[in-house]
Design an enzyme around this catalytic site. Structure first.
Site, PDB file in Angstrom:
ATOM      1  N   GLN A   1       0.850  -1.200   0.000  1.00 34.59           N
ATOM      2  CA  GLN A   1       0.000   0.000   0.000  1.00 34.59           C
ATOM      3  C   GLN A   1       0.878   1.241   0.000  1.00 34.59           C
ATOM      4  OE1 GLN A   1      -0.332   1.992   3.175  1.00 34.59           O
ATOM      5  NE2 GLN A   1      -1.398   3.585   2.005  1.00 34.59           N
TER       6      GLN A   1
ATOM      7  N   TYR B   1       1.251   5.323   0.388  1.00 31.46           N
ATOM      8  CA  TYR B   1       0.858   6.704   0.636  1.00 31.46           C
ATOM      9  C   TYR B   1       1.821   7.553  -0.157  1.00 31.46           C
ATOM     10  CZ  TYR B   1      -2.465   6.192   4.532  1.00 31.46           C
ATOM     11  OH  TYR B   1      -3.558   5.928   5.303  1.00 31.46           O
TER      12      TYR B   1
ATOM     13  N   THR C   1      -3.583   4.437  -1.929  1.00 34.17           N
ATOM     14  CA  THR C   1      -4.685   4.942  -1.096  1.00 34.17           C
ATOM     15  C   THR C   1      -4.975   6.388  -1.468  1.00 34.17           C
ATOM     16  OG1 THR C   1      -4.071   3.452   0.675  1.00 34.17           O
ATOM     17  CG2 THR C   1      -5.427   5.349   1.296  1.00 34.17           C
TER      18      THR C   1
ATOM     19  N   ASP D   1      -7.861   8.227  -0.278  1.00 33.28           N
ATOM     20  CA  ASP D   1      -8.831   8.946   0.558  1.00 33.28           C
ATOM     21  C   ASP D   1      -8.195   9.649   1.749  1.00 33.28           C
ATOM     22  OD1 ASP D   1      -8.247   6.677   2.008  1.00 33.28           O
ATOM     23  OD2 ASP D   1     -10.309   5.913   2.108  1.00 33.28           O
TER      24      ASP D   1
ATOM     25  N   LYS E   1      -7.395   2.454  -3.746  1.00 31.99           N
ATOM     26  CA  LYS E   1      -8.155   2.190  -2.514  1.00 31.99           C
ATOM     27  C   LYS E   1      -8.764   3.465  -1.949  1.00 31.99           C
ATOM     28  CE  LYS E   1      -7.569   0.475   2.236  1.00 31.99           C
ATOM     29  NZ  LYS E   1      -7.522   1.633   3.105  1.00 31.99           N
TER      30      LYS E   1
ATOM     31  N   HIS F   1     -12.442   3.787   4.552  1.00 33.73           N
ATOM     32  CA  HIS F   1     -11.289   3.748   5.450  1.00 33.73           C
ATOM     33  C   HIS F   1     -11.727   3.307   6.852  1.00 33.73           C
ATOM     34  CE1 HIS F   1      -6.991   5.232   5.047  1.00 33.73           C
ATOM     35  NE2 HIS F   1      -7.018   4.996   6.344  1.00 33.73           N
TER      36      HIS F   1
ATOM     37  N   ARG G   1     -12.882   6.139   9.192  1.00 34.54           N
ATOM     38  CA  ARG G   1     -11.861   6.939   9.880  1.00 34.54           C
ATOM     39  C   ARG G   1     -11.576   8.271   9.208  1.00 34.54           C
ATOM     40  NH1 ARG G   1      -8.798   3.606  13.277  1.00 34.54           N
ATOM     41  NH2 ARG G   1      -6.718   4.424  12.922  1.00 34.54           N
TER      42      ARG G   1
ATOM     43  N   ASP H   1     -13.882  -2.953   1.587  1.00 32.86           N
ATOM     44  CA  ASP H   1     -13.610  -3.085   3.020  1.00 32.86           C
ATOM     45  C   ASP H   1     -14.419  -2.049   3.774  1.00 32.86           C
ATOM     46  OD1 ASP H   1     -12.218  -0.596   3.695  1.00 32.86           O
ATOM     47  OD2 ASP H   1     -10.341  -1.452   2.973  1.00 32.86           O
TER      48      ASP H   1
HETATM   49  C1  LIG Z   1      -5.314   1.266  12.967  1.00 37.09           C
HETATM   50  C2  LIG Z   1      -5.586   1.421  11.505  1.00 37.09           C
HETATM   51  C3  LIG Z   1      -4.586   1.874  10.653  1.00 37.09           C
HETATM   52  C4  LIG Z   1      -4.833   2.001   9.285  1.00 37.09           C
HETATM   53  N1  LIG Z   1      -3.821   2.400   8.468  1.00 37.09           N
HETATM   54  C5  LIG Z   1      -4.026   2.453   7.120  1.00 37.09           C
HETATM   55  C6  LIG Z   1      -2.959   2.803   6.244  1.00 37.09           C
HETATM   56  O1  LIG Z   1      -1.826   3.040   6.669  1.00 37.09           O
HETATM   57  N2  LIG Z   1      -3.236   2.842   4.910  1.00 37.09           N
HETATM   58  C7  LIG Z   1      -4.479   2.567   4.402  1.00 37.09           C
HETATM   59  O2  LIG Z   1      -4.681   2.614   3.199  1.00 37.09           O
HETATM   60  N3  LIG Z   1      -5.505   2.250   5.225  1.00 37.09           N
HETATM   61  C8  LIG Z   1      -5.305   2.176   6.558  1.00 37.09           C
HETATM   62  N4  LIG Z   1      -6.343   1.822   7.384  1.00 37.09           N
HETATM   63  C9  LIG Z   1      -7.673   1.521   6.811  1.00 37.09           C
HETATM   64  C10 LIG Z   1      -7.800   0.031   6.459  1.00 37.09           C
HETATM   65  O3  LIG Z   1      -6.984  -0.319   5.367  1.00 37.09           O
HETATM   66  C11 LIG Z   1      -9.250  -0.348   6.095  1.00 37.09           C
HETATM   67  O4  LIG Z   1      -9.711   0.500   5.076  1.00 37.09           O
HETATM   68  C12 LIG Z   1     -10.218  -0.296   7.274  1.00 37.09           C
HETATM   69  O5  LIG Z   1      -9.580  -0.611   8.495  1.00 37.09           O
HETATM   70  C13 LIG Z   1     -11.340  -1.296   7.028  1.00 37.09           C
HETATM   71  O6  LIG Z   1     -12.336  -1.182   7.988  1.00 37.09           O
HETATM   72  P1  LIG Z   1     -12.500  -2.159   9.256  1.00 37.09           P
HETATM   73  O7  LIG Z   1     -11.404  -1.816  10.206  1.00 37.09           O
HETATM   74  O8  LIG Z   1     -13.854  -1.779   9.754  1.00 37.09           O
HETATM   75  O9  LIG Z   1     -12.427  -3.589   8.774  1.00 37.09           O
HETATM   76  C14 LIG Z   1      -6.114   1.695   8.761  1.00 37.09           C
HETATM   77  C15 LIG Z   1      -7.124   1.255   9.625  1.00 37.09           C
HETATM   78  C16 LIG Z   1      -6.866   1.105  10.978  1.00 37.09           C
HETATM   79  C17 LIG Z   1      -7.964   0.601  11.874  1.00 37.09           C
END
Ligand SMILES: Cc1cc2nc3c(=O)[nH]c(=O)nc-3n(C[C@H](O)[C@H](O)[C@H](O)COP(=O)(O)O)c2cc1C
Length: 363
Positions: free
Chosen positions: A134, A136, A162, A164, A234, A258, A261, A289
């Site tokens: 992945q 950034y 990514t 978003d 993504k 995401h 988040r 996801d």
């Molecule tokens: C603690 C944490 C860190 C994450 N870090 C990244 C990241 O560095 N890059 C990214 O593309 N998505 C990141 N994500 C998003 C995840 O790839 C994903 O989209 C999301 O967690 C999916 O939802 P769920 O936790 O409800 O299964 C992160 C999510 C969490 C919970």
């Protein structure tokens, strides 16, 4: 491994509670938090609860085949591990444990730019595993290019860009804590590797972000000019954006908010899935996801047109509770639960999971 030998949990329901007990409160808030008031986080789960499955009876389900292809990787399940930063926050061996568990289960894992171990160490820990990287975007394209070249050399088989996170979403739960999500030295892909900015700077009505926020869809062309790896985009929530990704050469898109988040008023990711599938589902692989917690969620998303679904937070819970064995346990529970639900719905293989499986709650 049987459920009774589990490292601290024997059902998916137990896992979150077990993790909450072992993870320090500030790290727990970082993992669990959604944006602002956490509406998008809740919406992700509510969207699954609104759907039901319509079983088909008296099908010979003696043999159930969960295998599928994700781009060029043949894997044992239609679910994968989402990219998440800093696995080392919950377990010292960090991504190495996750990678080993995923490789043994033959489940695809996507590793983050902001990993606690270098992408090369992760690759060494899981030589035969299906692994994607992945990205950034970095402030200068040359620094993104270096990461991509390293990932290609280390044997990652796709690049997940990514899109978003031009800036991190506001997280009320975290601003109440003085928690440094990005402690110095925690990003093992190198000291120069940067995370998305936390907030725009400025005042008096004029704000600015770093140069990585200047990227437009042309960045997909730039990436394809420096790598042979297929590029997956993504963080797409509309048919328009999905089409743009495909026009610029993406081989797949991940419908995701995401994990709730980023944009708190975003639609539940599941609600956005049909529009994206309609727009590009016949051209490229559409992944999903955000909020997947049970095998029935996997079935629902697949029935709505997803090619495979990503699991986020539960992987960190499992890593916290049991390291590699914890993640192995989670993947095996999910797979056996999925096999059970496929038998219950009369679907023997992934290609048989289609729109006819889907109902909606009638209240
Ligand atoms: C603690 C944490 C860190 C994450 N870090 C990244 C990241 O560095 N890059 C990214 O593309 N998505 C990141 N994500 C998003 C995840 O790839 C994903 O989209 C999301 O967690 C999916 O939802 P769920 O936790 O409800 O299964 C992160 C999510 C969490 C919970």
């Amino acid at each position: 491994m049987s459920a009774t030998n589990s490292p601290g949990f024997s059902t998916l329901g137990d896992l979150e509670a077990a993790a909450a007990k072992v993870v320090p409160p500030d790290v727990w808030a970082y993992i669990q938090s959604g944006a602002v008031g956490e509406d998008a986080l809740r919406a992700n789960r509510d969207a699954f609860r609104r759907r039901t499955l319509r079983p088909r009876a008296l099908v010979d389900v003696t043999v159930l085949d969960l295998t599928t292809n994700l781009l060029d990787d043949k894997v044992a399940a239609p679910f994968f591990i989402c990219p998440m930063a800093h696995h080392g926050l919950v377990r010292p061996e960090g991504e190495l444990a996750t990678a080993q568990a995923a490789a043994s289960a033959n489940v695809l894992a996507v590793f983050a730019t902001l990993s606690s171990r270098s992408l090369e160490e992760i690759a060494e820990a899981s030589v035969h595993g299906a692994r994607w990287f992945q990205l950034y975007l970095q402030a200068r394209f040359i620094d993104s290019q270096r990461l991509v070249e390293r990932a290609e050399r280390a044997g990652y088989s796709a690049l997940v860009l990514t899109v978003d996170v031009p800036v991190l979403g506001v997280r009320d739960r975290l601003s109440e804590m003085a928690f440094d999500i990005d402690p110095k030295g925690s990003v093992r892909n190198g000291p120069g590797v940067i995370a998305p900015p936390r907030a725009p700077t400025g005042s008096q009505g004029r704000y600015s972000l770093r140069s990585d926020a200047a990227a437009t869809w042309n960045v997909l062309d730039d990436l394809q000019s420096i790598t042979k790896l297929p590029v997956v985009v993504k963080g797409v929530l509309t048919g328009d954006d999905a089409r743009r990704a495909v026009v610029h050469g993406a081989r797949g898109v991940v419908v995701s908010n995401h994990g709730g988040r980023q944009l708190d008023a975003a639609e539940a990711a599941l609600e956005a899935l049909p529009e994206v599938v309609r727009a590009v589902g016949s051209d490229v692989e559409v992944y999903f996801d955000s909020g997947v917690r049970r095998a029935s969620d996997v079935l629902i998303a697949l029935a709505m047109g997803a090619h495979a679904v990503g699991i986020g937070r539960p992987v960190l819970w499992a890593l916290a509770v049991g390291g590699e064995a914890g993640v192995t346990q989670l993947l095996s529970l999910l797979a056996s639960e999925l096999a059970t639900e496929m038998a219950l719905t009369g679907r023997r293989r992934i290609s048989e999971i289609d729109r006819t499986l889907l109902g909606e709650k009638r209240w």
